[in-house]
Design an enzyme around this catalytic site. Structure first.
Site, PDB file in Angstrom:
ATOM      1  N   SER A 101      -5.682  12.733  41.419  1.00  0.00           N
ATOM      2  CA  SER A 101      -7.046  13.212  41.271  1.00  0.00           C
ATOM      3  C   SER A 101      -8.036  12.046  41.278  1.00  0.00           C
ATOM      4  O   SER A 101      -8.093  11.292  42.239  1.00  0.00           O
ATOM      5  CB  SER A 101      -7.143  14.040  39.978  1.00  0.00           C
ATOM      6  N   HIS A 126      -7.356  16.207  45.310  1.00  0.00           N
ATOM      7  CA  HIS A 126      -7.775  17.605  45.252  1.00  0.00           C
ATOM      8  C   HIS A 126      -9.241  17.669  44.844  1.00  0.00           C
ATOM      9  O   HIS A 126      -9.822  16.675  44.409  1.00  0.00           O
ATOM     10  CB  HIS A 126      -6.877  18.436  44.331  1.00  0.00           C
TER      11      HIS A 126
END
Length: 238
Positions: A101, A126
Protein backbone atom coordinates in the site's frame (compact mmCIF):
# COMPACT_ATOMS: atom_id res chain seq x y z
CA UNK A 1 19.01 -13.65 27.15
CA UNK A 2 17.42 -10.34 28.23
CA UNK A 3 14.08 -9.45 26.72
CA UNK A 4 13.73 -6.09 24.95
CA UNK A 5 15.69 -3.97 22.50
CA UNK A 6 19.32 -5.15 22.21
CA UNK A 7 22.02 -2.76 23.37
CA UNK A 8 25.41 -2.22 21.77
CA UNK A 9 28.48 -0.26 22.93
CA UNK A 10 29.03 3.18 21.44
CA UNK A 11 31.87 5.60 22.12
CA UNK A 12 30.46 9.12 22.35
CA UNK A 13 32.93 11.77 21.12
CA UNK A 14 35.12 13.18 23.91
CA UNK A 15 34.23 10.27 26.22
CA UNK A 16 36.89 7.86 27.40
CA UNK A 17 34.67 4.81 27.76
CA UNK A 18 31.93 3.43 25.57
CA UNK A 19 28.33 3.55 26.75
CA UNK A 20 25.59 1.06 25.99
CA UNK A 21 22.83 2.36 23.72
CA UNK A 22 19.91 0.56 22.08
CA UNK A 23 20.69 -0.83 18.64
CA UNK A 24 18.27 1.53 16.87
CA UNK A 25 19.97 4.56 18.41
CA UNK A 26 23.30 3.23 17.16
CA UNK A 27 21.94 2.60 13.66
CA UNK A 28 20.37 6.05 13.51
CA UNK A 29 23.81 7.55 14.08
CA UNK A 30 24.92 5.65 10.96
CA UNK A 31 21.92 7.01 9.00
CA UNK A 32 20.16 3.63 8.91
CA UNK A 33 16.42 4.20 9.45
CA UNK A 34 13.64 1.63 9.77
CA UNK A 35 9.95 1.61 8.98
CA UNK A 36 8.71 -1.79 10.15
CA UNK A 37 5.24 -0.97 11.46
CA UNK A 38 1.97 0.36 10.17
CA UNK A 39 2.24 3.92 8.89
CA UNK A 40 0.33 5.94 11.49
CA UNK A 41 0.82 9.26 13.24
CA UNK A 42 3.23 7.89 15.85
CA UNK A 43 5.57 6.04 13.47
CA UNK A 44 5.41 8.90 10.95
CA UNK A 45 6.27 11.63 13.47
CA UNK A 46 9.14 9.55 14.85
CA UNK A 47 10.61 8.90 11.40
CA UNK A 48 10.18 12.51 10.25
CA UNK A 49 11.81 13.90 13.40
CA UNK A 50 14.81 11.60 12.98
CA UNK A 51 15.24 12.54 9.31
CA UNK A 52 15.07 16.26 10.12
CA UNK A 53 17.57 15.95 12.97
CA UNK A 54 20.06 13.90 10.95
CA UNK A 55 19.74 16.26 7.98
CA UNK A 56 20.46 19.30 10.16
CA UNK A 57 23.38 17.50 11.78
CA UNK A 58 25.01 16.66 8.43
CA UNK A 59 23.25 17.57 5.18
CA UNK A 60 25.72 15.58 3.05
CA UNK A 61 25.52 12.17 4.75
CA UNK A 62 23.19 9.89 2.78
CA UNK A 63 20.35 8.20 4.63
CA UNK A 64 19.12 4.62 4.24
CA UNK A 65 15.48 3.78 4.90
CA UNK A 66 14.73 0.06 5.35
CA UNK A 67 11.09 -0.90 4.79
CA UNK A 68 9.12 -3.88 6.05
CA UNK A 69 5.83 -2.07 6.02
CA UNK A 70 2.21 -3.33 5.85
CA UNK A 71 0.94 0.07 4.67
CA UNK A 72 -1.15 2.52 6.63
CA UNK A 73 -2.72 5.95 6.51
CA UNK A 74 -2.47 7.82 3.23
CA UNK A 75 -1.81 11.28 4.69
CA UNK A 76 1.01 9.90 6.84
CA UNK A 77 2.52 8.11 3.86
CA UNK A 78 2.40 11.31 1.81
CA UNK A 79 4.17 13.15 4.62
CA UNK A 80 7.02 10.60 4.56
CA UNK A 81 7.12 10.81 0.77
CA UNK A 82 7.45 14.61 0.89
CA UNK A 83 10.15 14.45 3.57
CA UNK A 84 12.23 11.97 1.55
CA UNK A 85 12.03 14.24 -1.46
CA UNK A 86 12.76 17.39 0.59
CA UNK A 87 15.73 16.62 2.83
CA UNK A 88 19.13 17.62 1.35
CA UNK A 89 20.83 14.18 1.64
CA UNK A 90 19.98 11.44 -0.85
CA UNK A 91 17.68 8.85 0.71
CA UNK A 92 18.13 5.20 -0.28
CA UNK A 93 14.98 3.10 0.13
CA UNK A 94 15.37 -0.65 0.66
CA UNK A 95 12.48 -3.12 0.88
CA UNK A 96 13.62 -6.00 3.10
CA UNK A 97 10.26 -7.77 3.40
CA UNK A 98 7.01 -6.24 2.31
CA UNK A 99 6.19 -2.79 1.00
CA UNK A 100 2.40 -2.79 0.90
CA UNK A 101 0.00 0.00 0.00
CA UNK A 102 1.55 3.34 1.07
CA UNK A 103 4.76 1.45 1.80
CA UNK A 104 5.21 0.95 -1.93
CA UNK A 105 4.82 4.69 -2.55
CA UNK A 106 7.41 5.43 0.14
CA UNK A 107 9.68 2.83 -1.48
CA UNK A 108 9.38 4.59 -4.84
CA UNK A 109 10.26 7.96 -3.26
CA UNK A 110 13.94 7.08 -2.83
CA UNK A 111 16.67 8.55 -4.97
CA UNK A 112 16.67 7.21 -8.53
CA UNK A 113 19.12 4.28 -8.93
CA UNK A 114 19.09 3.86 -5.12
CA UNK A 115 15.75 2.06 -4.65
CA UNK A 116 16.27 -1.60 -3.83
CA UNK A 117 14.06 -4.62 -3.15
CA UNK A 118 15.38 -7.82 -1.61
CA UNK A 119 14.82 -10.99 -3.69
CA UNK A 120 11.99 -12.50 -1.60
CA UNK A 121 10.12 -9.33 -0.73
CA UNK A 122 6.68 -8.30 -1.93
CA UNK A 123 5.25 -5.03 -3.18
CA UNK A 124 1.52 -4.26 -3.15
CA UNK A 125 -0.38 -1.50 -4.92
CA UNK A 126 -4.04 -0.69 -4.35
CA UNK A 127 -6.29 2.34 -4.26
CA UNK A 128 -6.89 4.53 -1.19
CA UNK A 129 -9.81 3.54 1.03
CA UNK A 130 -12.08 5.56 3.32
CA UNK A 131 -13.30 4.96 6.86
CA UNK A 132 -16.68 6.65 6.25
CA UNK A 133 -19.40 4.48 4.82
CA UNK A 134 -22.75 5.91 5.83
CA UNK A 135 -24.89 9.01 5.89
CA UNK A 136 -24.11 12.37 4.35
CA UNK A 137 -20.39 11.97 5.04
CA UNK A 138 -20.13 9.32 2.33
CA UNK A 139 -20.54 11.83 -0.49
CA UNK A 140 -18.11 14.35 1.00
CA UNK A 141 -15.58 11.70 1.86
CA UNK A 142 -15.74 10.08 -1.58
CA UNK A 143 -14.75 13.40 -3.18
CA UNK A 144 -11.73 13.66 -0.88
CA UNK A 145 -10.78 10.05 -1.63
CA UNK A 146 -10.90 10.83 -5.36
CA UNK A 147 -8.60 13.81 -4.86
CA UNK A 148 -6.16 11.69 -2.88
CA UNK A 149 -6.34 8.95 -5.50
CA UNK A 150 -5.41 11.41 -8.23
CA UNK A 151 -2.50 12.63 -6.10
CA UNK A 152 -1.27 9.06 -5.56
CA UNK A 153 -1.49 8.31 -9.30
CA UNK A 154 0.44 11.49 -10.09
CA UNK A 155 3.20 10.61 -7.62
CA UNK A 156 3.49 7.03 -8.87
CA UNK A 157 3.72 8.40 -12.41
CA UNK A 158 6.53 10.77 -11.43
CA UNK A 159 8.53 8.05 -9.70
CA UNK A 160 7.93 5.13 -12.09
CA UNK A 161 7.53 6.74 -15.53
CA UNK A 162 4.41 4.68 -16.19
CA UNK A 163 1.38 6.05 -18.00
CA UNK A 164 -1.43 7.29 -15.72
CA UNK A 165 -3.86 4.71 -17.09
CA UNK A 166 -1.41 1.92 -16.21
CA UNK A 167 -1.16 3.16 -12.62
CA UNK A 168 -4.94 3.61 -12.41
CA UNK A 169 -5.47 0.04 -13.63
CA UNK A 170 -3.02 -1.33 -11.05
CA UNK A 171 -4.79 0.54 -8.26
CA UNK A 172 -8.22 -0.88 -9.14
CA UNK A 173 -7.53 -4.01 -7.08
CA UNK A 174 -4.73 -5.52 -5.01
CA UNK A 175 -1.71 -5.83 -7.32
CA UNK A 176 1.03 -7.96 -5.78
CA UNK A 177 4.41 -7.57 -7.44
CA UNK A 178 7.58 -9.60 -7.09
CA UNK A 179 10.81 -7.60 -6.76
CA UNK A 180 11.56 -8.19 -10.45
CA UNK A 181 8.07 -7.04 -11.43
CA UNK A 182 8.46 -3.99 -9.19
CA UNK A 183 11.74 -3.23 -10.97
CA UNK A 184 10.09 -3.55 -14.39
CA UNK A 185 7.28 -1.33 -13.13
CA UNK A 186 9.74 1.37 -12.08
CA UNK A 187 9.06 1.24 -8.33
CA UNK A 188 12.60 0.04 -7.59
CA UNK A 189 15.83 0.21 -9.56
CA UNK A 190 17.62 -2.89 -8.31
CA UNK A 191 16.78 -6.31 -6.93
CA UNK A 192 18.95 -7.86 -4.24
CA UNK A 193 20.33 -10.41 -6.68
CA UNK A 194 21.51 -7.53 -8.89
CA UNK A 195 23.56 -6.23 -5.98
CA UNK A 196 25.11 -9.66 -5.50
CA UNK A 197 26.09 -9.70 -9.16
CA UNK A 198 27.59 -6.22 -8.86
CA UNK A 199 29.65 -7.29 -5.85
CA UNK A 200 30.72 -10.48 -7.63
CA UNK A 201 31.72 -8.46 -10.67
CA UNK A 202 33.71 -6.07 -8.49
CA UNK A 203 35.46 -8.97 -6.75
CA UNK A 204 36.17 -10.56 -10.12
CA UNK A 205 37.59 -7.26 -11.39
CA UNK A 206 39.77 -6.88 -8.30
CA UNK A 207 40.99 -10.44 -8.65
CA UNK A 208 41.83 -9.89 -12.31
CA UNK A 209 43.64 -6.64 -11.52
CA UNK A 210 45.65 -8.32 -8.75
CA UNK A 211 46.60 -11.18 -11.08
CA UNK A 212 47.64 -8.74 -13.79
CA UNK A 213 49.86 -6.89 -11.32
CA UNK A 214 51.51 -10.15 -10.37
CA UNK A 215 52.15 -11.03 -13.99
CA UNK A 216 53.70 -7.65 -14.66
CA UNK A 217 55.84 -7.80 -11.50
CA UNK A 218 59.62 -7.70 -12.14
CA UNK A 219 59.72 -11.21 -10.75
CA UNK A 220 58.06 -12.33 -14.00
CA UNK A 221 60.25 -10.25 -16.30
CA UNK A 222 61.87 -13.37 -17.66
CA UNK A 223 58.48 -14.59 -18.92
CA UNK A 224 57.64 -13.86 -22.49
CA UNK A 225 54.79 -11.43 -23.11
CA UNK A 226 52.70 -14.00 -24.96
CA UNK A 227 52.94 -16.49 -22.11
CA UNK A 228 51.92 -13.85 -19.62
CA UNK A 229 48.80 -13.03 -21.65
CA UNK A 230 47.98 -16.70 -21.97
CA UNK A 231 48.18 -17.19 -18.19
CA UNK A 232 46.08 -14.10 -17.59
CA UNK A 233 43.38 -15.31 -19.97
CA UNK A 234 43.31 -18.59 -18.11
CA UNK A 235 42.65 -16.81 -14.83
CA UNK A 236 39.89 -14.71 -16.38
CA UNK A 237 38.03 -17.82 -17.49
CA UNK A 238 38.01 -19.33 -13.98
Amino acid sequence: MPVGIPRVPFLIPDDEEATWVDVYNRLYRERSLFLGTKIDWESTNLLLSIMVFLSRQDCTWEQFLFLNCPGGWVVCGLAIFDMIRSVPPDVHTISIGKAYSMGSLVLSAGEFTERIAFPHGKVLLHQPMSSYFEGEELSKDSKEVQRIRKTVIRLYRQRTGQFPWVIAHDLERDSFLTPTEAKNHGIVDLVGVDLARLRLGQRFHNRSTETWNQLTNPYFDDLEKSDAHENFDGVIKC
